[in-house]
Design an enzyme around this catalytic site. Sequence first.
Site, short mmCIF file in Angstrom:
data_model
loop_
_atom_site.label_atom_id
_atom_site.label_comp_id
_atom_site.label_asym_id
_atom_site.label_seq_id
_atom_site.Cartn_x
_atom_site.Cartn_y
_atom_site.Cartn_z
N PRO A 126 0.99 0.20 13.40
CA PRO A 126 0.75 0.57 12.01
C PRO A 126 -0.73 0.57 11.64
O PRO A 126 -1.14 1.28 10.73
CB PRO A 126 1.51 -0.52 11.23
CG PRO A 126 2.57 -0.98 12.17
CD PRO A 126 1.93 -0.92 13.53
N HIS A 155 -5.22 3.28 -0.13
CA HIS A 155 -5.61 4.27 0.88
C HIS A 155 -6.14 5.54 0.23
O HIS A 155 -5.96 5.76 -0.97
CB HIS A 155 -4.42 4.61 1.78
CG HIS A 155 -4.10 3.56 2.79
ND1 HIS A 155 -3.38 2.42 2.48
CD2 HIS A 155 -4.40 3.47 4.11
CE1 HIS A 155 -3.26 1.67 3.56
NE2 HIS A 155 -3.87 2.28 4.56
N LYS A 159 -3.18 10.43 2.30
CA LYS A 159 -2.17 9.72 3.09
C LYS A 159 -0.78 10.17 2.64
O LYS A 159 -0.49 10.23 1.44
CB LYS A 159 -2.33 8.21 2.93
CG LYS A 159 -1.40 7.41 3.84
CD LYS A 159 -1.77 5.93 3.82
CE LYS A 159 -0.80 5.10 4.66
NZ LYS A 159 -0.78 5.53 6.07
#
Length: 266
Positions: A126, A155, A159
Site C-alpha cells: 500500500p 493525497h 488519486k
Amino acid sequence: MKEIKVIIAGPRGRMGHEAVLLMERTEHFNLVAAVDYKHGGEKISDLPGMPALHAPIYADLHTCLDEVEADVLLDLTTPEVGKQHVTLAVERGLRSVIGTTGFTEEELTRLTENAKEKAVGTIIAPNFAIGAVLMMKFSQMAAKYFQDVEVIELHHDQKLDAPSGTAVKTVELIRQNRESKQQGHPNEVEQLAGARGANVDGIHIHSVRLPGLIAHQEVMFGGDGQMLTVRHDSFNRASFMSGVKLSIETVMNLDHLVYGLENIID
C-alpha cells in the site's frame, strides 16, 4: 548482486517515471520492458523526460510476457489494472511487486492462495515509503495503550481510490491491538451524510484530496488529558523508491504473497 530483469507497468505515471530512473541508477536492475497501452511499439527513451533506456514498450502485459523474459513485474498502474496484472503474473509464475491499492479482503485471500499454490513471490505494498511503514507499525504499537483513534489521510487530487490503501492497512494493524469499539458518542448523529468519514470497525477514516499534496497521513490517538499523533509526509515520489528497491530485491527470494512492507523490514 545478481542482475534482476524488471518489467514496469505504468512508466508514464509519476511513480513509474521515478521507477524508471531507479532502474537507470541501480547497477543490478535491468529494465527489459514496459507496459503502456498508449505507447505500444515505442521504447522507453521515446517518452518525454525519460533516460536513454531502450527497453521496448508493449500495449498489454499478455504480449509482453509472451515475448520478454523477466524476473519481476513492477506494477504502478491503477487499482483495476493492477489487479488484472498481478493475477496474470501469478498465473504465469512471474514474481511481482504491486504498488496499486484497493484490494478487498476476498481478493487478497484468493491471490494469497494462488501465489502459494504456484510458489511465486508476490509483494503488494500500500505504501513504499519506509517512513510510512514505520508510521503504521508505531500506530499498531500505540493502539495497545490508546483505544480511541481516528485516521486522516491526505493525497493529491488525482488519486483514484479513497480511503487510501495506507489508511486501510493502518486500521488493519491497529485492530490487531484494539478491541472493537465505536469511536465517538454512541448516540451521535451525522447532520450531513459522511461527516464522520468512513467507519472501519468503529475507527473513522477521513480522506482529503487537494492539489499540492503528495501522500500524508495522521493517526490521532486520544486519552485522558493527552493526545498522541503519529504522522508521515511524503513530499515527492522519490521517497517511495527505497521501498521499491527493497521490494524488488526481496521478492526474488519469496515463494508466497506478502501484503505490506512492514512484513519484510526488520
